[in-house]
Design a protein around this motif. Structure first.
Motif, PDB file in Angstrom:
ATOM      1  N   GLN A 244       0.809  -0.430   0.232  1.00 42.75           N
ATOM      2  CA  GLN A 244      -0.144  -0.032   0.154  1.00 42.75           C
ATOM      3  C   GLN A 244       0.641   1.004  -0.108  1.00 42.75           C
ATOM      4  N   ALA A 245       1.955   1.040   0.683  1.00 42.32           N
ATOM      5  CA  ALA A 245       2.926   2.663   0.850  1.00 42.32           C
ATOM      6  C   ALA A 245       3.534   2.573  -0.350  1.00 42.32           C
ATOM      7  N   GLU A 246       3.466   1.150  -1.287  1.00 42.00           N
ATOM      8  CA  GLU A 246       4.530   1.826  -3.039  1.00 42.00           C
ATOM      9  C   GLU A 246       3.257   2.095  -3.289  1.00 42.00           C
ATOM     10  N   ARG A 247       2.003   2.394  -3.783  1.00 43.20           N
ATOM     11  CA  ARG A 247       1.296   2.242  -4.169  1.00 43.20           C
ATOM     12  C   ARG A 247       0.976   4.086  -4.071  1.00 43.20           C
ATOM     13  N   VAL A 248       1.473   3.785  -2.688  1.00 40.26           N
ATOM     14  CA  VAL A 248       0.834   5.816  -2.698  1.00 40.26           C
ATOM     15  C   VAL A 248       1.875   6.321  -3.345  1.00 40.26           C
ATOM     16  N   LYS A 249       3.113   5.918  -2.175  1.00 38.47           N
ATOM     17  CA  LYS A 249       4.564   6.590  -3.419  1.00 38.47           C
ATOM     18  C   LYS A 249       4.080   6.698  -4.807  1.00 38.47           C
ATOM     19  N   ALA A 250       3.908   5.893  -5.399  1.00 39.44           N
ATOM     20  CA  ALA A 250       3.701   5.917  -6.928  1.00 39.44           C
ATOM     21  C   ALA A 250       2.858   7.075  -7.435  1.00 39.44           C
ATOM     22  N   ILE A 251       1.188   7.422  -6.851  1.00 41.04           N
ATOM     23  CA  ILE A 251       0.383   7.950  -6.932  1.00 41.04           C
ATOM     24  C   ILE A 251       1.043   9.444  -6.895  1.00 41.04           C
ATOM     25  N   TYR A 252       1.733   9.416  -5.498  1.00 44.58           N
ATOM     26  CA  TYR A 252       2.410  10.739  -4.989  1.00 44.58           C
ATOM     27  C   TYR A 252       3.696  11.774  -6.132  1.00 44.58           C
ATOM     28  N   GLN A 253       3.766  10.381  -7.057  1.00 47.18           N
ATOM     29  CA  GLN A 253       5.479  11.020  -7.654  1.00 47.18           C
ATOM     30  C   GLN A 253       4.952  11.459  -8.794  1.00 47.18           C
ATOM     31  N   GLN A 254       3.233  10.289  -9.235  1.00 44.87           N
ATOM     32  CA  GLN A 254       2.757  10.499 -10.830  1.00 44.87           C
ATOM     33  C   GLN A 254       2.199  11.847 -10.872  1.00 44.87           C
ATOM     34  N   ARG A 255       1.852  11.992  -9.907  1.00 47.13           N
ATOM     35  CA  ARG A 255       1.444  13.986  -9.366  1.00 47.13           C
ATOM     36  C   ARG A 255       2.396  15.842  -9.333  1.00 47.13           C
ATOM     37  N   VAL A 256       3.658  14.397  -8.805  1.00 50.64           N
ATOM     38  CA  VAL A 256       4.190  15.880  -9.381  1.00 50.64           C
ATOM     39  C   VAL A 256       4.820  15.721 -10.327  1.00 50.64           C
ATOM     40  N   LYS A 257       4.858  14.702 -11.132  1.00 49.61           N
ATOM     41  CA  LYS A 257       5.111  14.674 -12.106  1.00 49.61           C
ATOM     42  C   LYS A 257       4.135  15.180 -13.384  1.00 49.61           C
ATOM     43  N   GLU A 258       3.118  15.115 -13.155  1.00 49.32           N
ATOM     44  CA  GLU A 258       1.779  16.309 -13.276  1.00 49.32           C
ATOM     45  C   GLU A 258       2.067  18.056 -13.619  1.00 49.32           C
ATOM     46  N   GLY A 259       3.175  18.011 -12.522  1.00 49.03           N
ATOM     47  CA  GLY A 259       3.056  19.303 -11.810  1.00 49.03           C
ATOM     48  C   GLY A 259       1.901  20.042 -10.040  1.00 49.03           C
ATOM     49  N   GLN A 276      10.164  -0.794   8.246  1.00 44.36           N
ATOM     50  CA  GLN A 276      10.467  -1.033   6.455  1.00 44.36           C
ATOM     51  C   GLN A 276       9.234  -0.862   5.503  1.00 44.36           C
ATOM     52  N   THR A 277       8.152  -1.259   6.377  1.00 42.64           N
ATOM     53  CA  THR A 277       6.603  -1.602   5.428  1.00 42.64           C
ATOM     54  C   THR A 277       6.212   0.444   4.731  1.00 42.64           C
ATOM     55  N   LEU A 278       6.798   1.035   6.426  1.00 41.81           N
ATOM     56  CA  LEU A 278       6.251   2.633   5.397  1.00 41.81           C
ATOM     57  C   LEU A 278       7.655   3.306   4.998  1.00 41.81           C
TER      58      LEU A 278
END
Length: 371
Positions: A244-259, A276-278
């Motif tokens: 879940q933390a990995e997926r939230v990370k991916a969502i966050y990084q995608q929104r940063v790329k989008e500006g 380690q989980t977070l």
């Protein structure tokens, strides 16, 4: 602008198994409920599966009736089982999930009235413009609490209230409440995000709320309630929380790329900052935990749940670099939590006389931003 996050642990009704005075009492019930639900979902009921089902049904008080002290077995159509009139063992007659229509549900019970009122008082005293809410039963429940209970405590209701039903069948969802000046513009749900095996990633959801600001910027708020340690094996719980933390990370990084630059991720993450989980969120992104800001006051205790020790630091407000630079102050609000005894650890509301009266086992976390 003030942001806050609060795990309200349900507003009006709560699963009876979760409403026990001692968590150790409810945990085995929830574990058996989850195990039986998983077996009931199997496509084929082998002899071994049927045997396990019978044991779990007996343990959950379903031997003589579909209504047990903590769960209800709803059988709408088809035939799942028979119960001999002489009081003998349950017999599973279905050969698989397709043979019957129904569900296994947790029974609910009203939340203690004082606890309900103190939950409202915490919401009022936080003075938040934007409040992330964890473990709300539903949007109608949260809206009723907002429009009826907050005014009963002389509080001003939030103008905007939103909850999207998530994946947790116990009715503990995540949502957002905002003041009039901060309308929710768009919402994006991740309730259907799947892992490689096709199972839902999020235990509840990870909704994204876009809030337009008066300066022309947009604040993006992600609210989450990651997998608990409450039931299931430690290995499986940790693995799911990390995914879940990995997926939230991916969502966050995608929104940063989008500006997007103003991003806050809030909620109950059910693990500590050094876990380690977070790590995907706390060590592999530029997000920063408000607890580590020089202008943050933890009130003398490092945690946010239970006794508020460091090992109980599980509630978070993570800020993107642009928001981090806007921090004016932040803190932890514990007046609605049971403070322990001999001596009490922190100041509480006068009505809080015993643990069941606590608004929540969680503290609320808040931050004020210069926006």
């Amino acid at each position: 602008m003030r942001l806050a996050s609060y795990n309200v642990e349900n507003l009006f009704d709560r699963a009876k198994a979760m409403n026990q005075s001692d968590w150790a009492e409810g945990k085995p019930i929830l574990e058996k409920f989850a195990a039986l639900n998983a077996l009931l979902g199997e496509l084929t009921y082998t002899a071994e599966i049927k045997k396990k089902m019978v044991v779990l049904m007996n343990d959950l008080g379903l031997r003589k009736s579909d209504t047990g002290p903590f769960v209800i077995l709803r059988r709408n159509r088809g035939k799942l089982l028979t119960r001999p009139q002489d009081g003998g063992e349950i017999s599973i007659t279905a050969e698989g999930r397709a043979d019957w229509v129904g569900s296994l549900e947790l029974r609910s019970a009203p939340v203690d009235e004082t606890a309900m009122l103190l939950t409202a008082q915490v919401m009022i005293d936080l003075r938040a413009d934007i409040l992330a809410v964890v473990e709300a039963e539903s949007r109608p429940a949260l809206q009723a609490f907002n429009s009826e209970i907050l005014p009963a405590r002389k509080g001003t209701p939030f103008e905007h209230v939103m909850v999207i039903d998530g994946n947790d069948e116990r009715g503990i969802d995540v949502g957002l409440m905002t003041a009039n000046a901060f309308p929710i513009d768009t919402i994006r749900s991740h309730v259907d995000d799947k892992d490689r095996a096709g199972a839902p990633i999020f235990s509840r959801d990870c909704p994204e709320f876009a809030i337009p600001l008066s300066n022309g910027e947009t604040l993006l708020v992600l609210v989450n309630h990651l997998k608990s340690k409450g039931y299931g094996s430690k290995g499986s719980s940790d693995a799911r929380r990390k995914a879940q933390a990995e997926r939230v990370k991916a969502i966050y990084q995608q929104r940063v790329k989008e500006g997007e630059t103003f991003i806050a991720i809030m909620g109950d993450f059910n693990d500590t900052p050094d876990s380690q989980t977070l790590a995907p969120l706390l060590k592999e992104t530029d997000l920063r935990d408000i607890f580590t800001h020089e202008k943050f006051d933890n009130g003398g205790y490092p945690g946010t749940w239970g006794s508020c020790t460091a090992s109980n630091k599980i509630d978070y407000i993570l800020l993107s670099p642009a928001l981090w630079e806007k921090v004016k102050q932040g803190g932890v609000y514990r007046k609605g939590m049971w403070p322990g005894v001999r001596p009490a650890k922190w100041e509480t509301y006068a009505e809080l006389k015993k643990p069941v009266n606590a608004g929540s086992d969680h503290a609320a976390v808040w931050v004020e931003l210069d926006i």
